[in-house]
Design a protein around this motif. Structure first.
Motif, PDB file in Angstrom:
ATOM      1  N   HIS A   3       0.852  -1.178   0.000  1.00 35.86           N
ATOM      2  CA  HIS A   3       0.000   0.000   0.000  1.00 35.86           C
ATOM      3  C   HIS A   3       0.885   1.222   0.000  1.00 35.86           C
ATOM      4  O   HIS A   3       1.813   1.305   0.783  1.00 35.86           O
ATOM      5  CB  HIS A   3      -0.863   0.046   1.268  1.00 35.86           C
ATOM      6  N   THR A   4       0.616   2.180  -0.893  1.00 36.32           N
ATOM      7  CA  THR A   4       1.324   3.449  -0.790  1.00 36.32           C
ATOM      8  C   THR A   4       0.292   4.540  -0.643  1.00 36.32           C
ATOM      9  O   THR A   4      -0.792   4.467  -1.199  1.00 36.32           O
ATOM     10  CB  THR A   4       2.201   3.753  -2.023  1.00 36.32           C
ATOM     11  N   HIS A   5       0.645   5.504   0.108  1.00 33.04           N
ATOM     12  CA  HIS A   5      -0.281   6.564   0.445  1.00 33.04           C
ATOM     13  C   HIS A   5       0.594   7.714   0.876  1.00 33.04           C
ATOM     14  O   HIS A   5       1.505   7.507   1.662  1.00 33.04           O
ATOM     15  CB  HIS A   5      -1.138   6.070   1.622  1.00 33.04           C
ATOM     16  N   ASN A 104      -4.157  -5.745  -9.027  1.00 31.17           N
ATOM     17  CA  ASN A 104      -3.165  -6.812  -9.044  1.00 31.17           C
ATOM     18  C   ASN A 104      -2.407  -6.889  -7.712  1.00 31.17           C
ATOM     19  O   ASN A 104      -2.440  -7.902  -7.039  1.00 31.17           O
ATOM     20  CB  ASN A 104      -2.204  -6.602 -10.218  1.00 31.17           C
ATOM     21  N   CYS A 105      -1.734  -5.789  -7.297  1.00 32.60           N
ATOM     22  CA  CYS A 105      -0.911  -5.837  -6.075  1.00 32.60           C
ATOM     23  C   CYS A 105      -1.612  -5.227  -4.862  1.00 32.60           C
ATOM     24  O   CYS A 105      -1.132  -5.359  -3.743  1.00 32.60           O
ATOM     25  CB  CYS A 105       0.427  -5.132  -6.302  1.00 32.60           C
ATOM     26  N   GLY A 106      -2.742  -4.552  -5.081  1.00 26.79           N
ATOM     27  CA  GLY A 106      -3.484  -3.974  -3.964  1.00 26.79           C
ATOM     28  C   GLY A 106      -2.999  -2.606  -3.525  1.00 26.79           C
ATOM     29  O   GLY A 106      -3.505  -2.054  -2.550  1.00 26.79           O
ATOM     30  N   LYS A 107      -2.010  -2.032  -4.234  1.00 22.36           N
ATOM     31  CA  LYS A 107      -1.515  -0.702  -3.880  1.00 22.36           C
ATOM     32  C   LYS A 107      -2.668   0.299  -3.919  1.00 22.36           C
ATOM     33  O   LYS A 107      -3.523   0.239  -4.800  1.00 22.36           O
ATOM     34  CB  LYS A 107      -0.413  -0.281  -4.868  1.00 22.36           C
ATOM     35  N   ILE A 108      -2.706   1.189  -2.924  1.00 23.07           N
ATOM     36  CA  ILE A 108      -3.761   2.201  -2.828  1.00 23.07           C
ATOM     37  C   ILE A 108      -3.108   3.571  -2.897  1.00 23.07           C
ATOM     38  O   ILE A 108      -2.187   3.856  -2.142  1.00 23.07           O
ATOM     39  CB  ILE A 108      -4.522   2.079  -1.495  1.00 23.07           C
ATOM     40  N   ASP A 130     -28.605  16.751   1.987  1.00 24.65           N
ATOM     41  CA  ASP A 130     -27.811  15.915   2.882  1.00 24.65           C
ATOM     42  C   ASP A 130     -27.133  14.793   2.099  1.00 24.65           C
ATOM     43  O   ASP A 130     -27.218  13.617   2.440  1.00 24.65           O
ATOM     44  CB  ASP A 130     -28.695  15.352   4.008  1.00 24.65           C
ATOM     45  N   LEU A 131     -26.451  15.173   1.025  1.00 22.10           N
ATOM     46  CA  LEU A 131     -25.846  14.219   0.097  1.00 22.10           C
ATOM     47  C   LEU A 131     -24.524  13.661   0.621  1.00 22.10           C
ATOM     48  O   LEU A 131     -23.805  14.330   1.346  1.00 22.10           O
ATOM     49  CB  LEU A 131     -25.587  14.906  -1.248  1.00 22.10           C
ATOM     50  N   ALA A 132     -24.232  12.444   0.241  1.00 25.06           N
ATOM     51  CA  ALA A 132     -22.948  11.808   0.525  1.00 25.06           C
ATOM     52  C   ALA A 132     -22.607  10.945  -0.680  1.00 25.06           C
ATOM     53  O   ALA A 132     -23.490  10.559  -1.444  1.00 25.06           O
ATOM     54  CB  ALA A 132     -23.044  10.953   1.785  1.00 25.06           C
ATOM     55  N   HIS A 133     -21.331  10.667  -0.850  1.00 27.84           N
ATOM     56  CA  HIS A 133     -20.937   9.775  -1.943  1.00 27.84           C
ATOM     57  C   HIS A 133     -19.682   9.007  -1.566  1.00 27.84           C
ATOM     58  O   HIS A 133     -18.986   9.363  -0.629  1.00 27.84           O
ATOM     59  CB  HIS A 133     -20.710  10.558  -3.247  1.00 27.84           C
ATOM     60  N   ARG A 134     -19.444   7.956  -2.325  1.00 27.26           N
ATOM     61  CA  ARG A 134     -18.264   7.114  -2.158  1.00 27.26           C
ATOM     62  C   ARG A 134     -17.796   6.760  -3.563  1.00 27.26           C
ATOM     63  O   ARG A 134     -18.595   6.396  -4.412  1.00 27.26           O
ATOM     64  CB  ARG A 134     -18.687   5.851  -1.400  1.00 27.26           C
ATOM     65  N   LEU A 135     -16.498   6.891  -3.813  1.00 32.11           N
ATOM     66  CA  LEU A 135     -15.980   6.596  -5.141  1.00 32.11           C
ATOM     67  C   LEU A 135     -14.568   6.048  -5.022  1.00 32.11           C
ATOM     68  O   LEU A 135     -13.719   6.659  -4.375  1.00 32.11           O
ATOM     69  CB  LEU A 135     -15.956   7.873  -6.000  1.00 32.11           C
ATOM     70  N   GLU A 136     -14.326   4.894  -5.598  1.00 34.73           N
ATOM     71  CA  GLU A 136     -12.995   4.336  -5.721  1.00 34.73           C
ATOM     72  C   GLU A 136     -12.792   3.936  -7.172  1.00 34.73           C
ATOM     73  O   GLU A 136     -13.731   3.502  -7.827  1.00 34.73           O
ATOM     74  CB  GLU A 136     -12.815   3.089  -4.831  1.00 34.73           C
ATOM     75  N   LEU A 137     -11.591   4.099  -7.656  1.00 31.09           N
ATOM     76  CA  LEU A 137     -11.242   3.647  -8.998  1.00 31.09           C
ATOM     77  C   LEU A 137     -10.341   2.426  -8.854  1.00 31.09           C
ATOM     78  O   LEU A 137      -9.553   2.342  -7.905  1.00 31.09           O
ATOM     79  CB  LEU A 137     -10.504   4.742  -9.772  1.00 31.09           C
ATOM     80  N   TYR A 138     -10.438   1.495  -9.801  1.00 33.34           N
ATOM     81  CA  TYR A 138      -9.646   0.281  -9.780  1.00 33.34           C
ATOM     82  C   TYR A 138      -8.934   0.152 -11.115  1.00 33.34           C
ATOM     83  O   TYR A 138      -9.504   0.459 -12.160  1.00 33.34           O
ATOM     84  CB  TYR A 138     -10.542  -0.949  -9.553  1.00 33.34           C
ATOM     85  N   GLY A 139      -7.703  -0.291 -11.099  1.00 37.07           N
ATOM     86  CA  GLY A 139      -6.938  -0.460 -12.323  1.00 37.07           C
ATOM     87  C   GLY A 139      -5.716  -1.310 -12.037  1.00 37.07           C
ATOM     88  O   GLY A 139      -5.612  -1.955 -10.999  1.00 37.07           O
ATOM     89  N   VAL A 140      -4.780  -1.283 -12.994  1.00 33.08           N
ATOM     90  CA  VAL A 140      -3.519  -1.991 -12.818  1.00 33.08           C
ATOM     91  C   VAL A 140      -2.415  -0.945 -12.839  1.00 33.08           C
ATOM     92  O   VAL A 140      -2.311  -0.172 -13.799  1.00 33.08           O
ATOM     93  CB  VAL A 140      -3.306  -3.056 -13.938  1.00 33.08           C
ATOM     94  N   CYS A 141      -1.624  -0.883 -11.772  1.00 29.55           N
ATOM     95  CA  CYS A 141      -0.598   0.159 -11.627  1.00 29.55           C
ATOM     96  C   CYS A 141       0.559  -0.048 -12.606  1.00 29.55           C
ATOM     97  O   CYS A 141       0.727  -1.139 -13.180  1.00 29.55           O
ATOM     98  CB  CYS A 141      -0.088   0.238 -10.190  1.00 29.55           C
ATOM     99  N   ALA A 142       1.357   0.995 -12.781  1.00 32.23           N
ATOM    100  CA  ALA A 142       2.493   0.951 -13.709  1.00 32.23           C
ATOM    101  C   ALA A 142       3.480  -0.153 -13.333  1.00 32.23           C
ATOM    102  O   ALA A 142       4.019  -0.834 -14.210  1.00 32.23           O
ATOM    103  CB  ALA A 142       3.187   2.315 -13.736  1.00 32.23           C
ATOM    104  N   ASP A 143       3.727  -0.346 -12.016  1.00 33.28           N
ATOM    105  CA  ASP A 143       4.674  -1.392 -11.581  1.00 33.28           C
ATOM    106  C   ASP A 143       4.218  -2.780 -12.011  1.00 33.28           C
ATOM    107  O   ASP A 143       5.023  -3.619 -12.399  1.00 33.28           O
ATOM    108  CB  ASP A 143       4.842  -1.378 -10.054  1.00 33.28           C
ATOM    109  N   CYS A 144       2.909  -3.023 -11.926  1.00 30.55           N
ATOM    110  CA  CYS A 144       2.376  -4.347 -12.269  1.00 30.55           C
ATOM    111  C   CYS A 144       2.339  -4.574 -13.783  1.00 30.55           C
ATOM    112  O   CYS A 144       2.312  -5.714 -14.243  1.00 30.55           O
ATOM    113  CB  CYS A 144       0.994  -4.532 -11.669  1.00 30.55           C
ATOM    114  N   ARG A 145       2.328  -3.496 -14.555  1.00 28.04           N
ATOM    115  CA  ARG A 145       2.277  -3.619 -16.013  1.00 28.04           C
ATOM    116  C   ARG A 145       3.661  -3.864 -16.618  1.00 28.04           C
ATOM    117  O   ARG A 145       3.747  -4.236 -17.792  1.00 28.04           O
ATOM    118  CB  ARG A 145       1.662  -2.379 -16.658  1.00 28.04           C
ATOM    119  N   THR A 146       4.731  -3.629 -15.850  1.00 29.87           N
ATOM    120  CA  THR A 146       6.076  -3.780 -16.439  1.00 29.87           C
ATOM    121  C   THR A 146       6.608  -5.186 -16.252  1.00 29.87           C
ATOM    122  O   THR A 146       6.208  -5.926 -15.423  1.00 29.87           O
ATOM    123  CB  THR A 146       7.081  -2.777 -15.819  1.00 29.87           C
TER     124      THR A 146
END
Length: 146
Positions: A3-5, A104-108, A130-146
């Motif tokens: 995980h990186t953050h 792929n690796c779970g990095k966030i 009284d609005l709320a939202h939740r949004l996450e994007l999912y993909g394959v990071c550059a490290d996992c593609r190399t």
């Protein structure tokens, strides 16, 4: 799973916010805040439990604490692509934000910009409040593609 953050919450500002919402700063809440602060990345309930020391905390208490923290706005829930809840502290310095998660690796990683405003405006025009939202994007990071 790596995980990186790039964000670390300020423990004092979190505890101040809890106090401002009338919450007592118990040893349990202080340790939980500390674990979430030190993590610097969203954690699963199991990972939090492990870091706290499974013998000293039961899961029911942990869920209750996390729900209370979310209610007062110091914790946000991030969901992985399978819907699993991951918990992270939010503070005044960083505030509301979204994430991209490598399937792929779970990095966030943080996405610091929230572009939901046009959607909220559309919902308000429909009479919602009284609005709320939740949004996450999912993909394959550059490290996992190399």
């Amino acid at each position: 799973m790596s995980h990186t953050h790039h964000h670390v919450a300020n423990i004092d500002s979190i505890l101040d916010k809890l106090r401002a919402h009338g919450m007592r700063i118990t040893a349990t809440r202080k340790r939980l805040t500390s674990v979430l602060c030190d993590a610097g990345t969203p954690l699963s309930i199991e990972a939090i439990h492990q870091r706290l020391g499974p013998k000293s905390f039961d899961l029911v208490t942990l869920y209750r604490c996390l729900d209370a923290f979310e209610e007062v706005g110091v914790v946000q829930v991030v969901r992985d692509e399978h819907g699993k809840a991951l918990y992270e502290l939010i503070d005044a310095d960083h505030g509301h934000h979204h994430h991209v998660i490598c399937r792929n690796c779970g990095k966030i990683e943080c996405l610091d910009h929230c572009a939901i405003a046009p959607f909220e405006a559309a919902a308000k025009r429909l009479g919602y409040d009284d609005l709320a939202h939740r949004l996450e994007l999912y993909g394959v990071c550059a490290d996992c593609r190399t």
